[in-house]
Structures are given as structure tokens and as C-alpha cells.
Design an enzyme around this catalytic site. Structure first.
Site, PDB file in Angstrom:
ATOM      1  N   SER A   1      20.566  30.721   9.056  1.00 18.31           N
ATOM      2  CA  SER A   1      20.445  31.238   7.766  1.00 18.31           C
ATOM      3  C   SER A   1      21.510  31.356   7.041  1.00 18.31           C
ATOM      4  O   SER A   1      21.833  32.356   6.645  1.00 18.31           O
ATOM      5  CB  SER A   1      19.446  32.433   7.717  1.00 18.31           C
ATOM      6  OG  SER A   1      18.069  32.199   8.332  1.00 18.31           O
ATOM      7  N   PRO A   2      22.613  30.349   7.267  1.00 24.99           N
ATOM      8  CA  PRO A   2      23.942  30.584   6.842  1.00 24.99           C
ATOM      9  C   PRO A   2      24.052  30.534   5.253  1.00 24.99           C
ATOM     10  O   PRO A   2      24.976  30.986   4.578  1.00 24.99           O
ATOM     11  CB  PRO A   2      24.803  29.352   7.375  1.00 24.99           C
ATOM     12  CG  PRO A   2      23.626  28.298   7.479  1.00 24.99           C
ATOM     13  CD  PRO A   2      22.426  29.049   7.797  1.00 24.99           C
ATOM     14  N   LEU A   3      23.107  30.014   4.731  1.00 20.36           N
ATOM     15  CA  LEU A   3      23.098  30.122   2.957  1.00 20.36           C
ATOM     16  C   LEU A   3      21.936  31.328   2.643  1.00 20.36           C
ATOM     17  O   LEU A   3      21.376  31.214   1.420  1.00 20.36           O
ATOM     18  CB  LEU A   3      22.371  28.856   2.676  1.00 20.36           C
ATOM     19  CG  LEU A   3      23.352  27.622   2.891  1.00 20.36           C
ATOM     20  CD1 LEU A   3      22.479  26.096   2.605  1.00 20.36           C
ATOM     21  CD2 LEU A   3      24.532  27.634   2.109  1.00 20.36           C
ATOM     22  N   GLY A   4      21.971  32.117   3.531  1.00 16.53           N
ATOM     23  CA  GLY A   4      20.979  33.338   3.196  1.00 16.53           C
ATOM     24  C   GLY A   4      19.620  32.980   2.747  1.00 16.53           C
ATOM     25  O   GLY A   4      18.945  33.478   1.542  1.00 16.53           O
TER      26      GLY A   4
ATOM     27  N   HIS B   1      14.655  32.450  22.229  1.00 17.46           N
ATOM     28  CA  HIS B   1      14.453  32.754  20.999  1.00 17.46           C
ATOM     29  C   HIS B   1      14.623  34.119  20.413  1.00 17.46           C
ATOM     30  O   HIS B   1      15.189  34.618  19.714  1.00 17.46           O
ATOM     31  CB  HIS B   1      13.201  32.155  20.271  1.00 17.46           C
ATOM     32  CG  HIS B   1      13.201  31.733  18.936  1.00 17.46           C
ATOM     33  ND1 HIS B   1      12.314  30.455  18.561  1.00 17.46           N
ATOM     34  CD2 HIS B   1      13.695  32.069  17.958  1.00 17.46           C
ATOM     35  CE1 HIS B   1      12.573  30.462  17.386  1.00 17.46           C
ATOM     36  NE2 HIS B   1      13.510  31.325  16.749  1.00 17.46           N
TER      37      HIS B   1
ATOM     38  N   TYR C   1       8.480  26.497  15.952  1.00 18.73           N
ATOM     39  CA  TYR C   1       8.237  26.009  14.482  1.00 18.73           C
ATOM     40  C   TYR C   1       7.198  25.085  14.168  1.00 18.73           C
ATOM     41  O   TYR C   1       7.334  23.935  14.672  1.00 18.73           O
ATOM     42  CB  TYR C   1       9.757  25.354  14.124  1.00 18.73           C
ATOM     43  CG  TYR C   1      10.904  26.017  14.042  1.00 18.73           C
ATOM     44  CD1 TYR C   1      10.782  27.591  14.148  1.00 18.73           C
ATOM     45  CD2 TYR C   1      12.267  25.777  14.141  1.00 18.73           C
ATOM     46  CE1 TYR C   1      12.034  28.285  14.314  1.00 18.73           C
ATOM     47  CE2 TYR C   1      13.374  26.466  14.112  1.00 18.73           C
ATOM     48  CZ  TYR C   1      12.956  27.753  14.475  1.00 18.73           C
ATOM     49  OH  TYR C   1      14.077  28.327  14.290  1.00 18.73           O
TER      50      TYR C   1
ATOM     51  N   GLY D   1      18.562  30.255   1.402  1.00 16.15           N
ATOM     52  CA  GLY D   1      18.667  29.447   0.211  1.00 16.15           C
ATOM     53  C   GLY D   1      19.186  30.398  -0.973  1.00 16.15           C
ATOM     54  O   GLY D   1      19.907  29.825  -2.019  1.00 16.15           O
ATOM     55  N   PHE D   2      19.205  31.803  -0.659  1.00 15.42           N
ATOM     56  CA  PHE D   2      19.710  32.860  -1.922  1.00 15.42           C
ATOM     57  C   PHE D   2      21.179  32.595  -2.142  1.00 15.42           C
ATOM     58  O   PHE D   2      21.513  32.687  -3.448  1.00 15.42           O
ATOM     59  CB  PHE D   2      19.352  34.288  -1.464  1.00 15.42           C
ATOM     60  CG  PHE D   2      19.639  35.046  -2.696  1.00 15.42           C
ATOM     61  CD1 PHE D   2      18.890  35.348  -3.702  1.00 15.42           C
ATOM     62  CD2 PHE D   2      20.872  35.825  -2.710  1.00 15.42           C
ATOM     63  CE1 PHE D   2      19.224  36.054  -5.142  1.00 15.42           C
ATOM     64  CE2 PHE D   2      21.177  36.622  -3.772  1.00 15.42           C
ATOM     65  CZ  PHE D   2      20.298  36.745  -4.745  1.00 15.42           C
TER      66      PHE D   2
HETATM   67  N1  LIG Z   1      17.222  31.611  15.665  1.00 18.71           N
HETATM   68  C1  LIG Z   1      16.224  32.089  14.790  1.00 18.71           C
HETATM   69  O1  LIG Z   1      15.579  33.094  14.969  1.00 18.71           O
HETATM   70  C2  LIG Z   1      16.357  31.474  13.387  1.00 18.71           C
HETATM   71  C3  LIG Z   1      15.735  32.213  12.450  1.00 18.71           C
HETATM   72  C4  LIG Z   1      15.844  31.254  11.239  1.00 18.71           C
HETATM   73  C5  LIG Z   1      16.441  29.998  10.991  1.00 18.71           C
HETATM   74  N2  LIG Z   1      16.944  29.566  12.348  1.00 18.71           N
HETATM   75  C6  LIG Z   1      17.355  28.126  12.286  1.00 18.71           C
HETATM   76  O2  LIG Z   1      18.494  28.073  11.326  1.00 18.71           O
HETATM   77  C7  LIG Z   1      18.320  26.880  10.379  1.00 18.71           C
HETATM   78  C8  LIG Z   1      18.897  27.450   8.918  1.00 18.71           C
HETATM   79  O3  LIG Z   1      18.255  28.570   8.712  1.00 18.71           O
HETATM   80  P1  LIG Z   1      17.172  28.688   7.286  1.00 18.71           P
HETATM   81  O4  LIG Z   1      16.708  27.402   6.941  1.00 18.71           O
HETATM   82  O5  LIG Z   1      16.461  29.981   7.361  1.00 18.71           O
HETATM   83  O6  LIG Z   1      18.344  29.116   5.876  1.00 18.71           O
HETATM   84  P2  LIG Z   1      19.401  28.576   5.142  1.00 18.71           P
HETATM   85  O7  LIG Z   1      20.084  27.360   5.890  1.00 18.71           O
HETATM   86  O8  LIG Z   1      20.260  29.669   4.753  1.00 18.71           O
HETATM   87  O9  LIG Z   1      18.889  28.071   4.028  1.00 18.71           O
HETATM   88  C9  LIG Z   1      17.687  27.190   3.728  1.00 18.71           C
HETATM   89  C10 LIG Z   1      17.223  27.241   2.354  1.00 18.71           C
HETATM   90  O10 LIG Z   1      17.975  26.887   1.434  1.00 18.71           O
HETATM   91  C11 LIG Z   1      17.797  25.740   0.517  1.00 18.71           C
HETATM   92  N3  LIG Z   1      19.134  24.933   0.583  1.00 18.71           N
HETATM   93  C12 LIG Z   1      19.739  24.476   1.455  1.00 18.71           C
HETATM   94  N4  LIG Z   1      20.852  23.984   0.922  1.00 18.71           N
HETATM   95  C13 LIG Z   1      20.876  24.405  -0.250  1.00 18.71           C
HETATM   96  C14 LIG Z   1      21.800  23.850  -1.358  1.00 18.71           C
HETATM   97  N5  LIG Z   1      22.800  23.288  -1.105  1.00 18.71           N
HETATM   98  N6  LIG Z   1      21.491  24.566  -2.826  1.00 18.71           N
HETATM   99  C15 LIG Z   1      20.485  25.148  -2.866  1.00 18.71           C
HETATM  100  N7  LIG Z   1      19.589  25.273  -2.084  1.00 18.71           N
HETATM  101  C16 LIG Z   1      19.595  24.919  -0.576  1.00 18.71           C
HETATM  102  C17 LIG Z   1      16.758  25.128   1.378  1.00 18.71           C
HETATM  103  O11 LIG Z   1      15.961  24.570   0.422  1.00 18.71           O
HETATM  104  P3  LIG Z   1      15.553  22.944   0.429  1.00 18.71           P
HETATM  105  O12 LIG Z   1      14.847  22.551   1.690  1.00 18.71           O
HETATM  106  O13 LIG Z   1      14.647  22.858  -0.737  1.00 18.71           O
HETATM  107  O14 LIG Z   1      17.038  22.300   0.249  1.00 18.71           O
HETATM  108  C18 LIG Z   1      15.929  26.130   2.201  1.00 18.71           C
HETATM  109  O15 LIG Z   1      15.143  26.777   1.195  1.00 18.71           O
HETATM  110  C19 LIG Z   1      16.721  26.767  10.257  1.00 18.71           C
HETATM  111  O16 LIG Z   1      16.336  25.457   9.979  1.00 18.71           O
HETATM  112  C20 LIG Z   1      16.387  27.022  11.799  1.00 18.71           C
HETATM  113  O17 LIG Z   1      16.672  25.679  12.582  1.00 18.71           O
HETATM  114  C21 LIG Z   1      16.780  30.091  13.436  1.00 18.71           C
END
Ligand SMILES: NC(=O)c1ccc[n+]([C@@H]2O[C@H](COP(=O)([O-])OP(=O)(O)OC[C@H]3O[C@@H](n4cnc5c(N)ncnc54)[C@H](OP(=O)(O)O)[C@@H]3O)[C@@H](O)[C@H]2O)c1
Length: 331
Positions: free
Chosen positions: A206-209, A127, A57, A211-212
Site C-alpha cells: 500500500s505504498p500509495l496509501g 501473510h 486474494y 490510492g489516497f
Molecule cells: N501483505 C499484506 O498484508 C498486504 C496488504 C495490502 C496490499 N498488499 C500488496 O500490496 C499491493 C499494493 O497495495 P494496495 O493495492 O493496497 O495499495 P496501493 O498500491 O497503495 O494503491 C492501490 C490503489 O491506488 C490506485 N492507483 C495506483 N496507481 C495510481 C496512480 N498513479 N494514480 C491514482 N491512483 C492510483 C489503484 O487504483 P487503480 O487500480 O484504479 O489504478 C488502487 O486503488 C497489493 O496489490 C498487494 O499485492 C499486501
């Protein structure tokens, strides 16, 4: 916030963690360091003790940021990071090549410890699986790091069932970190039953898809070219229009529960198994508070049935990753 144990390991973490990737990588330009440090400290105040980063990252700047924020409060937090790539400066998501050679893993561990400014990594994930290195050698390298006191627990990410089984036989795996949410349920087929059998926790990324699933996006949403979502088939306007059905379903339940759409997306994951820990990412304080609120939303058996029945008739549209990146996963 309640704690959860990651499988049979003695690793206990807050029911929700904080994904730190988006603070530096993947979703556009890096955020302001001081604001992100304040956000991580606020997360600790709200009961989160589990923080997720990775060498890749940035590369490197996200681990440095997490180290700056959390090393002064080391005793209060569990820090997870990841190895497995040949990192090049400013390498965009999906462009780094795999490298899980044992000597490389050991070098990365030393470098991550320095960047994080800590003495031991609480959870060290591979990873992505490297097809050129037998998984037993990877597990053996992490076993050596654990024996040396530099790593506390072994994790894997997006690994397939047989690979997890083989690795676990050499060095018990505390947690698998893989994508899991209402619109990506593939882990339910083979992986979740295996984790249950072996006593391995699931950290849902990516539990929030991405952000979607929060309802904050629409077909009018556009992504900068530096935002990885601009390259994902699931985020084309057509796919987002079709996938809106997931958001509508979550919003319906949210209304019934006096919660938000994002909170229901997270509460649904928490309700699947007591050893699942979602790690939503955010760069905004108000969203952090909102997401933390999900840990207090109890979905009843009837709520879960309603979601299950409605979700069964929605087909996710668009691949989650481009083919070359999906190929790096073991699913
Ligand atoms: N192992 C792997 O291969 C892998 C891959 C991907 C991710 N990850 C890890 O998993 C973590 C989370 O996954 P992710 O960041 O991909 O996706 P996510 O947590 O599903 O979604 C993050 C996105 O949602 C938005 N968001 C968060 N809370 C919100 C809310 N309450 N209302 C509206 N929008 C919201 C954030 O924007 P804002 O910042 O503008 O709030 C960001 O753009 C990452 O930070 C990383 O550490 C691991």
C-alpha cells in the site's frame, strides 16, 4: 529499471514491483483477465520483474491469474505469494481465519504452485503471524520447502520485531512485507532498524496509501460495499479531509520536481533505504506507466528534508484498519 537486493539475500528484484491484489480482490469486482494479463506483460516490458499475489486474494483467483500471465515468461519474473489463512471461497478481506500449521503451509505451497503453474515459489511469505503456532515451526516448515526446492526465499508480513528475530534464527528471512508510506510510518520505530541489523529487505505494501496519496480521491469519493476501503476508518470523509494535508505536501514537491503526486509518494519510499521495494497496485495501463516513472525521480537531501519537516506537523487521521484486523499485525 534499476534492481534492488532484498537485504543480504541473493534475491534481486526491480526497484518497484507490481501488487496484483486489486486485480481480483479488495477493491471491488475482479477485473477482466485478459486486460490484467496484458497489464502484467506491459509491466515486464517497462522493467518490472517482481509480482505480488497471495492465496487469500480472491481467494485463489488472483494466484490463478498471475500464473496465467507469468508462467509463460517464468524466466523473466520473480513471483511472491503468501500463506497463513484458512481460505473460504469469496471470503472478504479480513474475514479469513489464521492457519500457519506446518502441514497446512506445505499443502498451501503445493496448491499455490499448481495455481501459479510454476515449479518453485520465489518468495513465500507468512501473510500474518498465527499466535497458535510457534514461529520456529513456521520457519521450519518453510525451511523444509526450500530444501525440497519448492520455495526459494522466506518472507513474513506485518510481523513484530521479536517474531522476526526468532524466525530469522531458524530460516533467514529475505523480506518483510509491511505497509509503509508517508501516512503509515510505524515501521520506522522498531522494524526498519531491526531489518537493517539482520539484513532483511522491506517490501512496502500500500505504498500509495491504497490510492489516497496519489491525489485521485477527495471527500466526495465513495466506495462500493465490496471495496474494502468502505470499512476503513482512514477513508471516512472526515479522515480524508484531514489527511488531504499529506496529498497537498506530495503535490507541492511534485510540482517542484516536474513529477506527479503518486511518483513522489513512491520516490520518497525508494529514498528511505536502498533495500526498500514498493509494490504499488494498479489495474490501469496509464497509471502503471506513471508509477514506473517514479523510479527515475531523484529526491535530493533538500527535497527529503522539506518533506520531513512538513510531514512532522501532519497527524494521520483515522486508523488504517478496523481493530480486529489491526490485532492480527505484530505492531
Ligand atoms: N501483505 C499484506 O498484508 C498486504 C496488504 C495490502 C496490499 N498488499 C500488496 O500490496 C499491493 C499494493 O497495495 P494496495 O493495492 O493496497 O495499495 P496501493 O498500491 O497503495 O494503491 C492501490 C490503489 O491506488 C490506485 N492507483 C495506483 N496507481 C495510481 C496512480 N498513479 N494514480 C491514482 N491512483 C492510483 C489503484 O487504483 P487503480 O487500480 O484504479 O489504478 C488502487 O486503488 C497489493 O496489490 C498487494 O499485492 C499486501
Amino acid at each position: 529499471m534499476q534492481k534492488r537486493k532484498l537485504g543480504n539475500s541473493d534475491l534481486e528484484v526491480s526497484a518497484l514491483g507490481l501488487g496484483c491484489m486489486g486485480m481480483s480482490f479488495s477493491y471491488g469486482a475482479p477485473q477482466d483477465d485478459n486486460e490484467m494479463i496484458a497489464l502484467m506483460h506491459k509491466a515486464v516490458d517497462l522493467g518490472i520483474n517482481f509480482f505480488d499475489t497471495a492465496e487469500v486474494y480472491g481467494p485463489w483467483i488472483n494466484e490463478e491469474l498471475v500464473g496465467k500471465a507469468l508462467s509463460p515468461i517464468r524466466d523473466k519474473v520473480v513471483i511472491a505469494t503468501k500463506f497463513g489463512f484458512n481460505c473460504v471461497p469469496n471470503g472478504a478481506p479480513g474475514t479469513q481465519t489464521l492457519n500457519s500449521k506446518p502441514e497446512h503451509i506445505k499443502q498451501v505451497a503445493e496448491a499455490s504452485l499448481k495455481r501459479l503453474n510454476i515449479d518453485a515459489i520465489d518468495l513465500f511469505y507468512q501473510h500474518r503471524v498465527d499466535p497458535d503456532v510457534p514461529i520456529e515451526e513456521v520457519a521450519g516448515a518453510v525451511k523444509d520447502l526450500i530444501a525440497a526446492g519448492k520455495v526459494r526465499h522466506f518472507g513474513m508480513s506485518e510481523a513484530g520485531a521479536q517474531t522476526i528475530r526468532r524466525a530469522h534464527a531458524v530460516q533467514p528471512v529475505a523480506a518483510l512485507q509491511s505497509e509503509y508510506s508517508l501516512w503509515w510510518r510505524k515501521p520506522e520505530l522498531e522494524i526498519i532498524p531491526l531489518l537493517e541489523e539482520l539484513g532483511i529487505g522491506l517490501v512496502a505494501y500500500s505504498p500509495l496509501g491504497k490510492g489516497f496519496l496519489t491525489g485521485a480521491m477527495s471527500t466526495d469519493t465513495t466506495f462500493a460495499s465490496t471495496d474494502f476501503r468502505s470499512k476503513l476508518p482512514r477513508f471516512t470523509p472526515e479522515a480524508m479531509a484531514a489527511n488531504q494535508a499529506f496529498v497537498d505536501l506530495l503535490a507541492t514537491i511534485a510540482k517542484q520536481k516536474n513529477a506527479t503526486t503518486a511518483q513522489i509518494a513512491l520516490a520518497w519510499l525508494l529514498a528511505q533505504k536502498p533495500w526498500i521495494v514498493p509494490i504499488p497496485g494498479t489495474t490501469k495501463l496509464h497509471r502503471l506507466e506513471e508509477n514506473v516513472g517514479a523510479a527515475s525521480v531523484d529526491l535530493t537531501a533538500d527535497d527529503l528534508k522539506q518533506i520531513e519537516t512538513a510531514a512532522a506537523s501532519i497527524k494521520p487521521e483515522g486508523d488504517r484498519y478496523p481493530e480486529a484486523i489491526e490485532k492480527m499485525t505484530g505492531l
